[in-house]
Write an enzyme that holds these catalytic residues in place. Structure first.
Site, PDB file in Angstrom:
ATOM      1  N   CYS A   1       0.828  -1.211   0.000  1.00 50.96           N
ATOM      2  CA  CYS A   1       0.000   0.000   0.000  1.00 50.96           C
ATOM      3  C   CYS A   1       0.868   1.268   0.000  1.00 50.96           C
ATOM      4  O   CYS A   1       1.556   1.543  -0.970  1.00 50.96           O
ATOM      5  CB  CYS A   1      -0.978  -0.031   1.171  1.00 50.96           C
ATOM      6  SG  CYS A   1      -2.310   1.175   1.021  1.00 50.96           S
TER       7      CYS A   1
ATOM      8  N   HIS B   1      -3.881  -5.129  -0.345  1.00 59.58           N
ATOM      9  CA  HIS B   1      -3.590  -5.656   0.989  1.00 59.58           C
ATOM     10  C   HIS B   1      -3.628  -7.181   1.003  1.00 59.58           C
ATOM     11  O   HIS B   1      -4.705  -7.776   1.155  1.00 59.58           O
ATOM     12  CB  HIS B   1      -4.595  -5.116   2.004  1.00 59.58           C
ATOM     13  CG  HIS B   1      -4.391  -3.683   2.346  1.00 59.58           C
ATOM     14  ND1 HIS B   1      -3.600  -3.280   3.398  1.00 59.58           N
ATOM     15  CD2 HIS B   1      -4.841  -2.551   1.756  1.00 59.58           C
ATOM     16  CE1 HIS B   1      -3.583  -1.943   3.450  1.00 59.58           C
ATOM     17  NE2 HIS B   1      -4.329  -1.491   2.467  1.00 59.58           N
TER      18      HIS B   1
ATOM     19  N   GLU C   1      -2.681  -8.999   3.359  1.00 57.91           N
ATOM     20  CA  GLU C   1      -2.972  -9.427   4.735  1.00 57.91           C
ATOM     21  C   GLU C   1      -4.415  -9.115   5.116  1.00 57.91           C
ATOM     22  O   GLU C   1      -4.808  -9.259   6.273  1.00 57.91           O
ATOM     23  CB  GLU C   1      -2.032  -8.720   5.707  1.00 57.91           C
ATOM     24  CG  GLU C   1      -2.459  -7.342   6.183  1.00 57.91           C
ATOM     25  CD  GLU C   1      -2.581  -6.286   5.091  1.00 57.91           C
ATOM     26  OE1 GLU C   1      -3.335  -5.321   5.264  1.00 57.91           O
ATOM     27  OE2 GLU C   1      -1.904  -6.425   4.045  1.00 57.91           O
TER      28      GLU C   1
END
Length: 559
Positions: free
Chosen positions: A256, A340, A342
């Site tokens: 990001c 993202h 995660e």
């Protein structure tokens, strides 16, 4: 639909008025802040940070009741405790459309003067004059406009002191010298789930503030986290990352805002997007394998791919708007992604990127060399397929002046016959019409001439302008054979017309080669195995897969 506890505590949303477009929000409550993650030094188990970071929340309908086995309070109670203004009964789709048409704007959330509480003025409508709102809505508390991008949001959300997170005893990933592998993570708005993704993979994670001199730390790899705001404002971080790139001492991975910092440190540029990419279902294409992944995103800035230096290439591209979603260094183990991997509560399609980064770290530790690009699974196989296709192209180039179509198994496919589903009742088997229509569109995009056999005029695939030629004939062996002899197609698809088309494939399987037509997609032998329960059970047994016991019966007594 889910994920508001994670989104509200995501530091990337710092200073933003968050509009959730799912109609009903709050129906599963909020987890307990008292339940701690055993691996993360006492951090909350179900949140992405220790506080709510949004400036305000806007929803269509707020659920008064909640039900979930982890819930300890309602969404409203949580917002009140943290002093975050919120409003419901709003047409969130109308707000979304306005932002989509006009772009990101400053916004205000105002409360009546009779209401005890605070208003919020941060980023979703804007006026040139602060007094306009007061003049138009005198019965509401007014607040000044606040532009969150004019401040250093990263400094607000980053940790203040370094913290070391260790994996559970017995799960440590060791270096050749016996020490646990250590990654230094630069916190420029880090989500807790990024810490979890590292620690559960057996590595030590030293999380340091955004302006910390991380080059003075001992590390085996460098991680750049997500975060809020304009990446160009954190010049101290960018300069240190630039030094880290030049040192060539450890692999680097960014997510990001960390992706944008890596790009800026590499010499590329970033730009503010009209309204950014935000949501849990954004498709990104892997440029090395052509595979598409569903990703979670929240960013208003993007890397300008055309400014990347020669040694840095695009790794992922947004399948919706074509914006950059990832880059990698062609000579050194550095890479980053805009989305993202995660993401919590999901999707987790790309969480494997953490494994790829850690395997890169261990590879460099075992060889003692920081060289060569990151190795991505499937990239070599995809490259081999491209090389094989190029070879077929070269082999056919000498005596083949017509370059239309595609090469399949060494043969150029220019004309394809698609078998439709035959006669159907209205409302029946719409999936066959859909799949057949998409097949025809895909074939035409490849420059392949398409022929359709389908007697059902009440379908999309038989509409004018879709297939190049449509035969309104019964899908029978005789009719299919006549069309093949007349049209001389190079290939045939038997898998887009349901059982009718599958049966034709089985019945004509011994004739296709003599008719000069190649079966594309699922092969007839595979169709036969799946159609015959006994053959299917045998095939499953060959690969040690369990299959329900079955026997064929010709009458009730046998059954």
């Amino acid at each position: 639909m889910v994920g508001y506890p994670e989104s509200l505590t995501d530091p990337s949303y710092r200073g933003q008025i968050l509009v959730l477009t799912y109609p009903l929000v709050g129906n599963y409550g909020v987890p307990s802040h008292e339940e701690l993650d055993p691996l993360l030094n006492g951090l909350p188990a179900y949140f992405e940070s220790s506080q709510i970071h949004v400036a305000a929340l806007v929803v269509g309908q707020a659920s008064a009741e909640f039900s979930h086995h982890l819930a300890s309070s309602s969404l409203g109670e949580w917002l009140k405790r943290e002093g975050i203004p919120a409003i419901y009964g709003v047409d969130t789709r109308a707000i979304t459309k306005r932002i989509r048409e006009e772009g990101v704007m400053l916004g205000k959330l105002l409360f009546p003067t009779s209401v005890v509480g605070s208003a919020s003025g941060y980023q979703a409508t804007s006026d040139d004059d602060d007094d306009v709102a007061a003049a138009v809505l005198p019965e509401y508390q007014n607040v000044a406009w606040v532009d969150p991008n004019a401040t250093n949001l990263v400094a607000e959300v980053s940790c203040k002191t370094p913290t070391l997170y260790k994996p559970a005893p017995g799960t440590e990933l060791k270096r050749p010298d016996g020490r646990t592998v250590r990654i230094v993570a630069v916190d420029i708005g880090m989500k807790y789930n990024q810490i979890r993704c590292f620690v559960k993979r057996g590595v030590e994670l030293l999380v340091v503030p955004w302006d910390h001199d991380f080059l003075a730390e001992t590390m085996d790899g460098l991680f750049l986290s997500n975060g809020p705001g304009d990446p160009t404002t954190i010049t101290a971080t960018i300069e240190r990352v630039k030094q880290a790139l030049a040192l060539k001492k450890f692999p680097i991975f960014g997510i990001c805002l960390g992706h944008q910092v890596f790009a800026l440190a590499s010499g590329a540029q970033t730009e503010k997007m009209k309204y950014g990419n935000r949501g849990q279902n954004i498709p990104c294409t892997d440029m090395l394998t052509s595979r598409c992944y569903i990703t979670s995103q929240n960013h208003g800035y993007a890397v300008k791919a055309e400014t990347l230096p020669p040694t840095v290439k695009e790794l992922f591209v947004n399948a919706n708007d074509g914006s950059n979603e990832g880059i990698y260094h062609t000579e050194l183990p550095y890479f980053s992604v805009q989305f993202h991997p995660e993401s919590n509560p999901g999707p987790r399609d790309t969480e494997v990127l953490f494994d790829i980064f850690i395997s890169t770290v261990t590879r460099c530790l075992s060889t003692g060399k920081i060289e060569g690009p990151v190795e991505f699974p499937g990239a070599e196989a995809a490259q081999a397929r491209r090389q094989q296709r190029d070879q077929w192209e070269r082999e056919l180039a000498a005596d083949d002046s017509d370059k239309s179509g595609r090469i399949v198994n060494g043969r150029r496919i220019r004309k394809v016959l698609v078998l439709g589903s035959g006669g159907l009742s209205i409302g029946q088997a719409g999936e066959f019409d859909y799949s057949g229509s998409q097949a025809i569109k895909a074939l035409k995009e490849e420059g392949i001439y398409t022929i359709l056999i389908n007697p059902n005029i009440a379908t999309i695939q038989t509409s004018k302008g879709l297939a190049d030629k449509c035969y309104f004939l019964p899908v029978t062996p005789d009719c299919v054979r006549k069309v093949i002899l007349h049209e001389r197609p190079d290939g045939i698809y038997c898998t887009f017309g349901g059982q009718t088309a599958l049966n034709i494939g089985v019945k004509l399987r011994d004739e296709f080669e003599g008719l000069g037509v190649q079966v594309l997609g699922t092969q007839i032998e595979t169709i036969m195995v799946t159609e015959d329960r006994e053959l299917f059970a045998s095939a499953m047994a060959e690969i040690n897969e369990k299959c329900a016991k079955s026997h064929a019966a010709n009458n009730i007594e046998e059954a």
